[in-house]
Design a protein around this motif. Structure first.
Motif, mmCIF file in Angstrom:
data_model
loop_
_atom_site.group_PDB
_atom_site.id
_atom_site.type_symbol
_atom_site.label_atom_id
_atom_site.label_comp_id
_atom_site.label_asym_id
_atom_site.label_seq_id
_atom_site.Cartn_x
_atom_site.Cartn_y
_atom_site.Cartn_z
ATOM 1 N N ASP A 189 36.925 3.708 34.748
ATOM 2 C CA ASP A 189 37.702 4.743 34.061
ATOM 3 C C ASP A 189 38.854 4.166 33.244
ATOM 4 O O ASP A 189 39.702 4.902 32.760
ATOM 5 C CB ASP A 189 38.237 5.770 35.052
ATOM 6 C CG ASP A 189 39.170 5.150 36.086
ATOM 7 O OD1 ASP A 189 39.294 3.909 36.120
ATOM 8 O OD2 ASP A 189 39.775 5.914 36.868
ATOM 9 N N GLY A 190 38.880 2.833 33.084
ATOM 10 C CA GLY A 190 39.974 2.211 32.359
ATOM 11 C C GLY A 190 39.575 1.573 31.048
ATOM 12 O O GLY A 190 40.358 0.796 30.471
ATOM 13 N N LEU A 191 38.380 1.886 30.548
ATOM 14 C CA LEU A 191 37.914 1.283 29.300
ATOM 15 C C LEU A 191 38.423 2.052 28.087
ATOM 16 O O LEU A 191 38.497 3.286 28.103
ATOM 17 C CB LEU A 191 36.387 1.247 29.261
ATOM 18 C CG LEU A 191 35.665 0.465 30.369
ATOM 19 C CD1 LEU A 191 34.167 0.512 30.128
ATOM 20 C CD2 LEU A 191 36.160 -0.959 30.459
ATOM 21 N N SER A 192 38.749 1.321 27.042
ATOM 22 C CA SER A 192 39.078 1.964 25.773
ATOM 23 C C SER A 192 37.793 2.484 25.142
ATOM 24 O O SER A 192 36.676 2.143 25.569
ATOM 25 C CB SER A 192 39.755 0.965 24.836
ATOM 26 O OG SER A 192 38.827 -0.040 24.444
ATOM 27 N N ASP A 193 37.927 3.302 24.110
ATOM 28 C CA ASP A 193 36.746 3.820 23.417
ATOM 29 C C ASP A 193 35.905 2.673 22.859
ATOM 30 O O ASP A 193 34.667 2.708 22.923
ATOM 31 C CB ASP A 193 37.168 4.754 22.286
ATOM 32 C CG ASP A 193 37.764 6.066 22.791
ATOM 33 O OD1 ASP A 193 37.590 6.367 23.983
ATOM 34 O OD2 ASP A 193 38.421 6.759 21.992
ATOM 35 N N HIS A 194 36.573 1.660 22.333
ATOM 36 C CA HIS A 194 35.845 0.520 21.765
ATOM 37 C C HIS A 194 35.115 -0.261 22.855
ATOM 38 O O HIS A 194 33.969 -0.678 22.665
ATOM 39 C CB HIS A 194 36.819 -0.392 21.025
ATOM 40 C CG HIS A 194 36.168 -1.597 20.414
ATOM 41 N ND1 HIS A 194 35.155 -1.505 19.483
ATOM 42 C CD2 HIS A 194 36.366 -2.927 20.623
ATOM 43 C CE1 HIS A 194 34.760 -2.718 19.132
ATOM 44 N NE2 HIS A 194 35.469 -3.606 19.813
ATOM 45 N N GLU A 195 35.763 -0.450 23.999
ATOM 46 C CA GLU A 195 35.113 -1.170 25.101
ATOM 47 C C GLU A 195 33.930 -0.386 25.649
ATOM 48 O O GLU A 195 32.897 -0.974 25.991
ATOM 49 C CB GLU A 195 36.132 -1.442 26.205
ATOM 50 C CG GLU A 195 37.153 -2.499 25.835
ATOM 51 C CD GLU A 195 38.264 -2.616 26.852
ATOM 52 O OE1 GLU A 195 38.797 -3.727 27.025
ATOM 53 O OE2 GLU A 195 38.611 -1.587 27.499
ATOM 54 N N MET A 196 34.064 0.950 25.721
ATOM 55 C CA MET A 196 32.949 1.773 26.191
ATOM 56 C C MET A 196 31.770 1.657 25.240
ATOM 57 O O MET A 196 30.608 1.555 25.669
ATOM 58 C CB MET A 196 33.387 3.233 26.319
ATOM 59 C CG MET A 196 32.314 4.161 26.882
ATOM 60 S SD MET A 196 31.859 3.764 28.606
ATOM 61 C CE MET A 196 33.336 4.378 29.457
#
Length: 298
Positions: A189-196
Motif C-alpha cells: 500500500d506504499g507504492l506511488s502511481d508510477h511504481e504500481m
C-alpha cells in the motif's frame, strides 16, 4: 513449484495430447495423493476429456458428466506423458490418467507427498478449488492496483498470495520484482502511481516472456524440463552471481523454509536486506550495504 508459465504450457500440451479422448482408467498408485472420497475414481472411466484449464497453479481436467480432476503439483509434483503401451510408470508415479493414445502420469520426487488430486462434481464443487486471485494477465491497471492494495503485505507476499494474484509463486515473483526495480520488502500500500504501473507491466512482461520461452522449449511436445531454476533468470536461484543488469552480486533472504533472491544494486538502492537467520548470527557485523559487503570479502 510450477507456476503460471509452466502450468499454461502443461494445459496447452494436454489439450493437444488428450483433448477429446475417452479416459480408459484413472489409476491411483499412491492413496495419499487422492484427497477426496466422492466421486470415486472409477466413475471417470469411459468419459471424454472435453476441457483442460487452470485455477492459479492448479490444473483442471474436465470430463463428460461435469466431473473434474483438480491437480495441484505443489513443489515436487510433475506431469509426464507416456505413449500407449508403456509398461512401467516408475517408482515416483502417484496417479495416471490412461487414454487410448497414452497416459498422463503424475509423479512426485521425495518423501514429503504434497502433490494432490481432488475429484469433484459440478460447477460448485469445482469453484471450491479456485483461490479467487486476479488473473495477472487479464486485469487492467486499475483492477491490478485494487488487488495489490486490498491487504497490507510486503510485495513478495502479495505477489505469491493466490487469493490476491493468480498463478505467481516464489520464482517468478523474484523475477517480477527485479524487472520492476522494487524491493521484496516494500509494502503493497506504499507504492506511488508510477511504481504500481512498473509492477503491473513487470508482471505482464515476465509471465508473457517466460510462457513463450517454455512453449518454444517444448517445441510442440509434452513439457519435460519443468523447473523453478533456469540459467536465463535474472535473480531467482542465482545467489552470489552477478546481476545481469548492474553486475552486483545477487542477494537472498531465507524465511520459513523458502528464500527470496534480489539485486541490492537494482532493487534496494545498494542496501542489503537483513536475512533473519544470518543477521541474528552476525548481529553488528551484518553488512548493510554492498560497499560493506565488499570490504568484508576483502
Amino acid at each position: 513449484m510450477p507456476e503460471l508459465p509452466d502450468i499454461t504450457v502443461y494445459v496447452e500440451a494436454l489439450r493437444r495430447f488428450a483433448g477429446g479422448e475417452l479416459l480408459q482408467e484413472l489409476q491411483i498408485s499412491d492413496p495419499f495423493v487422492l484427497r477426496t472420497v466422492e466421486p470415486a475414481a472409477e466413475e471417470f472411466a469411459g468419459r471424454m476429456l472435453f476441457d483442460v484449464s487452470r485455477f492459479g497453479k492448479r490444473i483442471v481436467l474436465s470430463f463428460e458428466g461435469s466431473l473434474h480432476a483438480v491437480i495441484h503439483l505443489m513443489i515436487a509434483g510433475r506431469l509426464q506423458w507416456r505413449e500407449a503401451g508403456a509398461k512401467s510408470l516408475g517408482r515416483t508415479a502417484k496417479a495416471s490418467f490412461r487414454f487410448g493414445s497414452g497416459a498422463l502420469v503424475l509423479t512426485e520426487a521425495g518423501k514429503r507427498r504434497r502433490a494432490s488430486i481432488h475429484l469433484v462434481e459440478g460447477d460448485d464443487g469445482l469453484a471450491d478449488h479456485d483461490p479467487g486471485g486476479l488473473e495477472a494477465l487479464e486485469g487492467d491497471l486499475g483492477a491490478f492496483a485494487d488487488a495489490v492494495t486490498r491487504e497490507r503485505h510486503t510485495l513478495k507476499r502479495t505477489l505469491t498470495d493466490p487469493r490476491i494474484l493468480s498463478g505467481i509463486g516464489n520464482a517468478y515473483s523474484d523475477e517480477i520484482l527485479h524487472r520492476a526495480r522494487l524491493s521484496p520488502f516494500r509494502l503493497s500500500d506504499g507504492l506511488s502511481d508510477h511504481e504500481m504501473e512498473r509492477l503491473f507491466e513487470a508482471v505482464a512482461d515476465v509471465l508473457t516472456d517466460w510462457t513463450e520461452r517454455l512453449r518454444q522449449e517444448s517445441g510442440g511436445g509434452f513439457p519435460t524440463k519443468v523447473t523453478a531454476f533456469r540459467d536465463e533468470m535474472a535473480v531467482h536461484g542465482r545467489f552470489g552471481q552477478p546481476c545481469p543488469d548492474c553486475g552486483a552480486p545477487v542477494q537472498r533472504i531465507r524465511y520459513a523454509g523458502s528464500e527470496s533472491n534480489y539485486c541490492a544494486g537494482c532493487q534496494t538502492g545498494g542496501r542489503i536486506l537483513a536475512d533473519r537467520s544470518l543477521s541474528r548470527l552476525l548481529k553488528a557485523d551484518w553488512p548493510k550495504t554492498l560497499e560493506e559487503l565488499e570490504k568484508r570479502k576483502q
